[in-house]
Design a protein around this motif. Structure first.
Motif, PDB file in Angstrom:
ATOM      1  N   GLU A 125      41.830 -52.105  42.129  1.00 39.56           N
ATOM      2  CA  GLU A 125      42.960 -51.258  42.511  1.00 39.56           C
ATOM      3  C   GLU A 125      43.644 -50.759  41.247  1.00 39.56           C
ATOM      4  N   ARG A 126      43.450 -49.507  40.921  1.00 40.57           N
ATOM      5  CA  ARG A 126      44.076 -48.961  39.724  1.00 40.57           C
ATOM      6  C   ARG A 126      45.508 -48.551  40.028  1.00 40.57           C
ATOM      7  N   GLU A 127      46.434 -49.000  39.171  1.00 38.93           N
ATOM      8  CA  GLU A 127      47.849 -48.676  39.358  1.00 38.93           C
ATOM      9  C   GLU A 127      48.086 -47.195  39.100  1.00 38.93           C
ATOM     10  N   GLU A 128      48.898 -46.586  39.950  1.00 34.23           N
ATOM     11  CA  GLU A 128      49.184 -45.169  39.796  1.00 34.23           C
ATOM     12  C   GLU A 128      50.035 -44.929  38.557  1.00 34.23           C
ATOM     13  N   MET A 129      49.654 -43.949  37.765  1.00 30.36           N
ATOM     14  CA  MET A 129      50.363 -43.619  36.533  1.00 30.36           C
ATOM     15  C   MET A 129      51.725 -43.005  36.850  1.00 30.36           C
ATOM     16  N   THR A 130      52.737 -43.403  36.091  1.00 25.42           N
ATOM     17  CA  THR A 130      54.078 -42.828  36.201  1.00 25.42           C
ATOM     18  C   THR A 130      54.434 -42.150  34.888  1.00 25.42           C
ATOM     19  N   ASP A 131      55.523 -41.381  34.913  1.00 26.24           N
ATOM     20  CA  ASP A 131      55.935 -40.714  33.680  1.00 26.24           C
ATOM     21  C   ASP A 131      56.299 -41.721  32.599  1.00 26.24           C
ATOM     22  N   LEU A 132      56.918 -42.838  32.985  1.00 18.81           N
ATOM     23  CA  LEU A 132      57.295 -43.853  31.999  1.00 18.81           C
ATOM     24  C   LEU A 132      56.064 -44.526  31.405  1.00 18.81           C
ATOM     25  N   MET A 133      55.057 -44.784  32.234  1.00 20.39           N
ATOM     26  CA  MET A 133      53.811 -45.381  31.740  1.00 20.39           C
ATOM     27  C   MET A 133      53.071 -44.418  30.820  1.00 20.39           C
ATOM     28  N   ALA A 134      53.076 -43.138  31.166  1.00 22.71           N
ATOM     29  CA  ALA A 134      52.418 -42.140  30.318  1.00 22.71           C
ATOM     30  C   ALA A 134      53.113 -42.052  28.969  1.00 22.71           C
ATOM     31  N   TRP A 135      54.445 -42.067  28.983  1.00 20.56           N
ATOM     32  CA  TRP A 135      55.193 -42.045  27.714  1.00 20.56           C
ATOM     33  C   TRP A 135      54.853 -43.278  26.882  1.00 20.56           C
ATOM     34  N   ASN A 136      54.740 -44.420  27.536  1.00 22.71           N
ATOM     35  CA  ASN A 136      54.510 -45.670  26.821  1.00 22.71           C
ATOM     36  C   ASN A 136      53.177 -45.683  26.084  1.00 22.71           C
ATOM     37  N   SER A 137      52.255 -44.832  26.497  1.00 21.21           N
ATOM     38  CA  SER A 137      50.955 -44.753  25.824  1.00 21.21           C
ATOM     39  C   SER A 137      50.928 -43.685  24.736  1.00 21.21           C
ATOM     40  N   ASP A 138      52.073 -43.019  24.521  1.00 19.35           N
ATOM     41  CA  ASP A 138      52.142 -41.905  23.574  1.00 19.35           C
ATOM     42  C   ASP A 138      52.949 -42.340  22.353  1.00 19.35           C
ATOM     43  N   GLY A 139      52.354 -43.191  21.532  1.00 22.43           N
ATOM     44  CA  GLY A 139      53.076 -43.786  20.417  1.00 22.43           C
ATOM     45  C   GLY A 139      53.022 -42.953  19.148  1.00 22.43           C
ATOM     46  N   THR A 140      53.738 -43.424  18.143  1.00 21.25           N
ATOM     47  CA  THR A 140      53.734 -42.805  16.820  1.00 21.25           C
ATOM     48  C   THR A 140      53.398 -43.870  15.780  1.00 21.25           C
ATOM     49  N   ARG A 141      53.083 -43.406  14.588  1.00 20.66           N
ATOM     50  CA  ARG A 141      52.738 -44.308  13.490  1.00 20.66           C
ATOM     51  C   ARG A 141      53.978 -44.570  12.617  1.00 20.66           C
ATOM     52  N   LEU A 142      53.938 -45.686  11.890  1.00 19.97           N
ATOM     53  CA  LEU A 142      55.031 -46.040  10.982  1.00 19.97           C
ATOM     54  C   LEU A 142      54.499 -46.034   9.552  1.00 19.97           C
ATOM     55  N   PRO A 143      55.119 -45.275   8.632  1.00 18.48           N
ATOM     56  CA  PRO A 143      54.636 -45.242   7.248  1.00 18.48           C
ATOM     57  C   PRO A 143      54.686 -46.627   6.603  1.00 18.48           C
ATOM     58  N   HIS A 144      53.775 -46.862   5.695  1.00 23.06           N
ATOM     59  CA  HIS A 144      53.670 -48.162   5.028  1.00 23.06           C
ATOM     60  C   HIS A 144      54.990 -48.587   4.386  1.00 23.06           C
ATOM     61  N   ALA A 145      55.603 -47.727   3.588  1.00 20.31           N
ATOM     62  CA  ALA A 145      56.807 -48.112   2.844  1.00 20.31           C
ATOM     63  C   ALA A 145      57.950 -48.433   3.796  1.00 20.31           C
ATOM     64  N   MET A 146      58.184 -47.561   4.778  1.00 21.12           N
ATOM     65  CA  MET A 146      59.281 -47.785   5.709  1.00 21.12           C
ATOM     66  C   MET A 146      59.061 -49.048   6.527  1.00 21.12           C
ATOM     67  N   HIS A 147      57.844 -49.244   7.032  1.00 19.81           N
ATOM     68  CA  HIS A 147      57.556 -50.405   7.859  1.00 19.81           C
ATOM     69  C   HIS A 147      57.736 -51.702   7.073  1.00 19.81           C
ATOM     70  N   SER A 148      57.203 -51.744   5.867  1.00 18.15           N
ATOM     71  CA  SER A 148      57.326 -52.954   5.050  1.00 18.15           C
ATOM     72  C   SER A 148      58.787 -53.242   4.711  1.00 18.15           C
ATOM     73  N   GLU A 149      59.518 -52.186   4.366  1.00 19.84           N
ATOM     74  CA  GLU A 149      60.927 -52.352   4.017  1.00 19.84           C
ATOM     75  C   GLU A 149      61.737 -52.805   5.222  1.00 19.84           C
ATOM     76  N   TYR A 150      61.451 -52.233   6.376  1.00 20.46           N
ATOM     77  CA  TYR A 150      62.167 -52.611   7.598  1.00 20.46           C
ATOM     78  C   TYR A 150      61.965 -54.091   7.917  1.00 20.46           C
ATOM     79  N   LEU A 151      60.707 -54.557   7.869  1.00 20.86           N
ATOM     80  CA  LEU A 151      60.434 -55.954   8.180  1.00 20.86           C
ATOM     81  C   LEU A 151      61.087 -56.893   7.169  1.00 20.86           C
TER      82      LEU A 151
END
Length: 563
Positions: free
Chosen positions: A386-412
């Motif tokens: 039984e495949r779950e029906e896709m919603t707008d929130l689920m579709a958004w959740n699969s549309d990610g972005t990348r984090l630059p190395h310097a910013m990500h390391s500095e943030y952590l």
């Protein structure tokens, strides 16, 4: 390079952290005879409870259970699990799960961080072995096999192959194509009126005859696309805000690639909220702006507010934070993945490719809620067919972005490990900025089931600022709790305002004082914004060509569509 190679083999999890945690727990348990006797006694008591339950099942059919699942555990809700032998199987599993929790916590001498990791990993292994995951021990799955003549397994295998191929090709999940950006989601009318190498700034068209003179600038998280706040028309926070008579501006972050590896926190601050604030004030001529930030965008906005306070820049009228942490000393289970060894490993991985990919982050978030996000999906999709029906929130959740190395390391390092913002040690352009200098009224939203920014962690902003803080705790999780449009069934929230200058309120005391309201928290926020706004005025056109902000293109712009 060595760290990058290890990260690829382990999925970004530090084997050193896991090994140290397991050794710390095992060694201290080995030299704690009191704890060993306690666990032996617990095992004996639980065995007696299980035997008693099995005996009552033989006499009564469906007796009261020996143990109830945790409130968030819905694996055994179906009445079929109370029938023998499945009742005995599920009860044994729940009793074993409770014993392992006792075994991995409260061992004298084990560090808190290592205890949390061992307890977490024990839960992961138990989730794998749960009787709900196997045909032989799951009565609902057995009934499904009978009803479909085994067809459900064939369908599930087809779904598995389809999902595996899509993931291998880097494609979104099945059904996400039904929500194209700019056609089904992110459709609120507007124009991109400013662009730099990091952001596009969208100004949305007014929908009322008059608007408040103070515009609203929204800073979304750069870890995902901005349109979580502008999904379908019926649940778009942006559309709702424009309907309340506010001029709304939204930052849309560019999706960085390997060439942006050296983009750091200072760049995100300067080219993000500070540049957007300049543009908003130039376009509208407003002296004051309502600023709102979501998740990481809220953390960045709080730093921007502190920097503006250092400059004695008073253009922010109010500050709103949606599920945003400013004190990360208690970040919740996400902190399990953040320690010195883990940061070193992730630093090697992001150095190698120049960024952290969204799929690498998404895996960590799914593990935090493996029952809901991993094994329930495996059961429903791949075993029950039984495949779950896709919603707008689920579709958004699969549309990610990348984090630059310097910013990500500095943030952590600076915000997670060193917690510099909360400790008053965060530097911007060579000087310290603190939230204690922020005097604007704050509207802070936490969500009850947030596994990314636990509400008690969000609540700790009371310790950092003595400004007026209106804190709202809403039902739902990190995303669904924020996307809580009026009319959404089953929504409720708590709200309490701590006046400026009063002592901090502990979370438990806040819960006692906060009034409970049914429905969406959005109208409460709209009323709060209106209280700090001037009398309505005629709306302005989109952009301001005289100030150099002519419309560049229609919303949602180009950055949001980058892959």
């Amino acid at each position: 390079m060595a760290m990058a190679g290890i990260a690829r083999l382990t999925g970004g999890v530090s084997p050193a952290t896991l090994a140290l945690s397991a050794m710390d727990w095992w060694i201290h348990l080995a030299v704690a005879p009191g704890k060993q006797l306690q666990l032996a006694e617990k095992a004996h008591r639980k065995l007696i409870r299980w035997i008693d339950y099995a005996a009552r099942c033989a006499r009564e059919g469906e007796p009261c259970p020996a143990i109830e699942p945790l409130p968030q555990d819905h694996r055994f809700d179906d009445p079929a699990w109370s029938q023998m032998p499945y009742g005995a199987i599920s009860q044994m599993f729940l009793l074993t799960q409770q014993w392992w929790h006792a075994a991995t916590t409260g061992v004298p001498g084990v560090s808190r961080h290592h205890e949390d990791i061992v307890s977490f990993m024990a839960r992961q292994m138990l989730d794998v072995l749960a009787p709900s995951n196997f045909i032989a021990s799951n009565p609902i799955l057995q009934q499904r096999l009978i009803e479909t003549g085994g067809r459900c397994l064939a369908d599930g295998w087809q779904y598995f192959i389809e999902d595996f191929e899509r993931q291998a090709r880097g494609e979104p999940p099945v059904g996400a194509e039904r929500f194209p950006v700019g056609e089904k989601v992110a459709v609120t009318p507007g124009k991109v009126i400013y662009r730099n190498d990091l952001i596009e700034l969208i100004q949305y068209a007014p929908t009322t005859a008059e608007v408040r003179p103070e515009p609203v600038l929204i800073v979304p998280a750069w870890i995902m696309k901005y349109y979580i706040l502008d999904l379908s028309p019926e649940n778009s926070l942006v559309r709702w805000l424009t309907g309340q008579g506010f001029t709304v501006f939204m930052i849309s972050w560019r999706n960085p690639d390997a060439e942006d590896r050296n983009t750091d926190m200072a760049d995100y601050l300067r080219m993000g909220p500070l540049a957007a604030l300049d543009a908003v004030c130039d376009i509208t001529g407003a002296d004051a702006v309502h600023a709102a930030g979501y998740c990481l965008g809220g953390t960045l906005l709080s730093i921007a507010a502190a920097e503006l306070a250092h400059r004695d820049d008073r253009r922010l009228c109010t500050v709103t934070l949606f599920a945003a942490q400013t004190d990360l000393s208690e970040p919740g289970e996400l902190g399990l993945f953040i320690d010195e060894a883990q940061v070193n490993l992730l630093g090697g991985a992001t150095w190698s490719q120049g960024y952290l990919d969204s799929s690498q982050m998404g895996g960590a978030f799914q593990i935090l809620r493996s029952n809901d996000l991993v094994w329930s999906r495996v059961l429903k999709t791949y075993l029950m067919g039984e495949r779950e029906e896709m919603t707008d929130l689920m579709a958004w959740n699969s549309d990610g972005t990348r984090l630059p190395h310097a910013m990500h390391s500095e943030y952590l390092q600076r915000l997670y490990l060193d917690d510099e913002l909360a400790k008053g040690r965060f530097e911007v352009d060579g000087h310290i900025v603190t939230l204690a200098a922020v005097r604007q009224p704050l509207f802070v939203v936490g969500t009850e089931r947030d596994h990314v920014a636990p509400w008690r962690s969000v609540h700790r902003i009371h310790l950092l600022s003595d400004a007026e803080i209106t804190f709202v705790l809403t039902s739902g999780g990190h995303n669904a709790g924020i996307v809580s449009e009026p009319g959404h069934n089953g929504r409720h929230y708590r709200q309490y305002c701590r006046p400026a200058g009063e002592p901090p309120i502990p979370p438990d005391d806040w819960e006692v004082r906060a009034a409970i309201h049914e429905g969406s928290w959005w109208p409460a926020w709209g009323d709060w914004l209106a209280n700090f706004s001037g009398a309505p005025v005629p709306p302005l056109p989109l952009g301001n060509a005289k100030q150099g902000y002519a419309a560049i293109c229609d919303a949602p712009g180009t950055y949001v569509k980058q892959r």
